[in-house]
Write a protein that holds these residues in place. Structure first.
Motif, PDB file in Angstrom:
ATOM      1  N   SER A   1      -4.017   0.354  -2.254  1.00 35.25           N
ATOM      2  CA  SER A   1      -3.325  -0.919  -2.053  1.00 35.25           C
ATOM      3  C   SER A   1      -3.298  -1.733  -3.342  1.00 35.25           C
ATOM      4  O   SER A   1      -4.177  -1.594  -4.211  1.00 35.25           O
ATOM      5  CB  SER A   1      -4.011  -1.754  -0.964  1.00 35.25           C
TER       6      SER A   1
ATOM      7  N   ASP B   1       0.807  11.289   2.697  1.00 35.53           N
ATOM      8  CA  ASP B   1       0.339  11.975   3.900  1.00 35.53           C
ATOM      9  C   ASP B   1       0.461  13.481   3.717  1.00 35.53           C
ATOM     10  O   ASP B   1       1.532  14.075   3.825  1.00 35.53           O
ATOM     11  CB  ASP B   1       1.156  11.521   5.105  1.00 35.53           C
TER      12      ASP B   1
ATOM     13  N   GLN C   1      -4.309   6.968   0.203  1.00 37.43           N
ATOM     14  CA  GLN C   1      -3.659   5.665   0.123  1.00 37.43           C
ATOM     15  C   GLN C   1      -4.383   4.774  -0.873  1.00 37.43           C
ATOM     16  O   GLN C   1      -5.556   4.982  -1.179  1.00 37.43           O
ATOM     17  CB  GLN C   1      -3.625   4.989   1.501  1.00 37.43           C
TER      18      GLN C   1
ATOM     19  N   ARG D   1       0.849  -1.202   0.000  1.00 37.63           N
ATOM     20  CA  ARG D   1       0.000   0.000   0.000  1.00 37.63           C
ATOM     21  C   ARG D   1       0.878   1.243   0.000  1.00 37.63           C
ATOM     22  O   ARG D   1       1.858   1.320   0.754  1.00 37.63           O
ATOM     23  CB  ARG D   1      -0.890  -0.012   1.239  1.00 37.63           C
ATOM     24  N   TRP D   2       0.535   2.200  -0.876  1.00 35.59           N
ATOM     25  CA  TRP D   2       1.220   3.489  -0.796  1.00 35.59           C
ATOM     26  C   TRP D   2       0.362   4.447   0.010  1.00 35.59           C
ATOM     27  O   TRP D   2      -0.862   4.365  -0.015  1.00 35.59           O
ATOM     28  CB  TRP D   2       1.562   4.066  -2.171  1.00 35.59           C
ATOM     29  N   GLU D   3       1.038   5.321   0.706  1.00 37.61           N
ATOM     30  CA  GLU D   3       0.363   6.326   1.523  1.00 37.61           C
ATOM     31  C   GLU D   3       0.983   7.697   1.235  1.00 37.61           C
ATOM     32  O   GLU D   3       2.206   7.861   1.331  1.00 37.61           O
ATOM     33  CB  GLU D   3       0.498   6.001   3.011  1.00 37.61           C
TER      34      GLU D   3
END
Length: 545
Positions: free
Chosen positions: A209, A197, A207, A193-195
């Motif tokens: 996945s 922020d 985010q 998963r990229w997040e």
């Protein structure tokens, strides 16, 4: 106002910023009595989006409020001490600079623009088809694109459990994590998963996945399987074969193959806990000799194999033959016994000359040979073990009827009106039919069956045994005595008792009388002179001198 023509992408931002700094540095060094505000400060915009930038000053008589940027700009509003600009198609991070002339001096203000974009792709690298329990598993996640990278992270997950978190650096980033495969990981989902922020910028947490990938773990013990097979197998016969492996996980997903040589066996597989059992039936349909039964267990791309030896042999016979199974008395009978080429046979204790040879003998059938059994024993040595097999055959000899006088009394003395049984037996093959008929009347009397005897049963009887082999006759004389009436019998019993009582009384009387009047005789002495004693020195038979 005509927007500035943008420079090539790679050098456009640094070059414009350098020119602005070089041109405005002397002015910025001047003392600014008034200020110029650029709003909003530290702007964040999605890639390709638009921004509204407002330049305002507190200078009472400002002149020529401008916005310096390489982006396409458009004045959308102005007033005393302010001017608003629309920036379109913002695709990269940049810095905008507002300037204004105030009392002959140039006042400047700036603001940073941060462009964010979501990654184009996030993907977890394929997992191995099977992962051994207790070994390290390396997870790889590929993240392409995304900005700003200082706020972009790649997270590796096992279900919802976070395994690793790393910053995504570069246009294409690969992040890795190593985990120890466990039994509990069998069937678990792994993902990446990229997040992004942007909560410090007031936007939030973004985010996404990758598609999950399922992991399959396994345990295939080093210890071999237990293969239970028969040591020998006769051609044309079948025996069960069992293969068992313990400590297998997951046992239900393992594959088992049982083979006899190059012949695959149809096996039935069952599992209980970590134990796998395969059962098959091995049929000896191949040629004689040494063979192998192979059990192969496959799980997770690995296999364990165990082999056991099996000897297939042929053991036909023994075969016994009588020249005729049923013969008349006096017939010559041939008895033979034979078996396979490597089999040693023995007929009634007489061995054959060698393995594979038959044994035979002749006999002249007599009455005593009826129902005689002949036995043949066969032995075969297979791989150091002696195997035995026996056969028997029975001879039937046909002979004429015979009546044994010991089993058929020829003189009978029976009482009238009593229950009696005429015991008489006949022998022969086939079994003869026995009839006893009275000579005078031809009346048949039952044989071996109780019946009540009357006076008319007295007489001479011919007991005749008849079969296909002839006839035998025996004479039986039956005398039936008249039974006395019951009253006569009772009178005789009473008289006998009465006579016994009289005799007993008379005896007692005589005994008592003699006791009362007994006669005593007195001895009156002898007329002979009294005896005189001899002197010791007197000689016997001599007269005195």
């Amino acid at each position: 106002m005509v927007p500035l023509e943008p420079l090539p992408g790679a050098c456009r931002t640094p070059l414009i910023s350098l020119l602005l700094v070089c041109c405005l540095l002397p002015l910025g060094a001047q003392r600014q009595e008034f200020s110029l505000q650029v709003e909003p400060q530290d702007m964040v915009v999605s890639a390709g989006g638009s921004l509204l930038v407002n330049c305002s000053t507190d200078c009472p008589h400002p002149k020529s409020i401008t916005l310096e940027t390489y982006l396409f700009k458009e004045t959308v509003g102005s007033g005393l001490g302010w001017e608003a600009f629309q920036l379109n198609n913002v695709t990269g991070d940049s810095k905008v600079l507002c300037s204004v002339l105030c009392n002959g001096s140039q006042i400047t203000g700036s603001s940073n623009i941060t462009v964010y974009r979501f990654p184009k792709r996030v993907e977890l690298a394929p997992l191995p088809p099977w992962q051994p329990v207790g070994e390290n598993l390396t997870l790889r996640c590929q993240v392409e694109g995304g900005a700003p990278q200082a706020h972009l992270s790649a997270v590796l997950l096992r279900g919802e459990e976070e395994l690793s978190r790393q910053l995504a650096v570069g246009e294409s980033t690969e992040v890795m994590a190593t985990v120890l495969a466990r039994r509990d990981d069998h069937g678990a989902n792994f993902s990446c998963r990229w997040e992004l922020d942007l909560r410090p910028q007031g936007l939030g947490l973004f985010q996404n996945s990758s598609a999950p990938r399922q992991l399959r773990t396994f345990v295939l013990p080093v210890t071999p399987s237990r293969l239970i097979v028969p040591r020998f197998l006769e051609v044309g016969t079948s025996r069960p074969v069992d293969c068992t492996l313990d400590g297998l996980f997951p046992a239900s997903e393992a594959q088992v193959q049982l083979a006899l040589g190059d012949q695959m066996l149809n096996s039935s597989v069952s599992s209980q806990g970590d134990t796998l059992t395969a059962t098959a039936t091995a049929t000896a349909s191949t040629e004689e000799g040494a063979w192998e039964i192979v059990c192969n267990v496959t799980l997770g791309g690995e296999s364990r194999e165990i082999r056991e030896n099996l000897t297939i042999y042929s053991f036909w016979g023994p075969i016994m033959n009588l020249s005729e199974p049923t013969v008349p008395e006096g017939t010559t009978v041939n008895v033979t016994c034979a078996a396979g080429p490597r089999v040693q046979v023995t007929l009634d204790g007489v061995p054959a000359k060698g393995p594979g040879q038959l044994v035979q003998f002749q006999l002249n059938a007599t009455e005593k040979d009826d129902r005689r059994s002949f036995f043949c024993k066969a032995t075969l040595e297979v791989d150091g073990m002696i195997l035995h097999r026996n056969r028997s055959v029975q001879l039937r000899v046909l002979y004429g009827p015979k009546i044994d006088p010991a089993r058929c009394p020829q003189h009978l003395m029976w009482k009238e009106r009593r229950i009696h049984v005429l015991q008489c037996q006949a022998q022969g093959n086939p079994d003869p039919q026995l009839l006893c008929l009275q000579k005078s009347s031809g009346v048949q009397v039952s044989v071996g069956i109780p019946f009540r005897v009357t006076l008319n049963y007295s007489g001479t009887y011919f007991c005749r045994a008849t079969s296909s082999q002839g006839t035998k006759t025996l004479t039986v004389v039956m005398n039936v005595q008249v039974r006395k009436p019951l009253s006569v019998t009772i009178a005789m019993v009473v008289l006998t008792i009465l006579g016994f009582a009289i005799v007993t009384a008379a005896f007692l009387y005589v005994f008592w009388v003699q006791k009362q009047s007994a006669i005593y005789h007195v001895n009156r002495g002898s007329t002979w002179l009294p005896l005189t004693s001899k002197q010791p020195d007197e000689a016997l038979g001599e007269e005195p001198s």
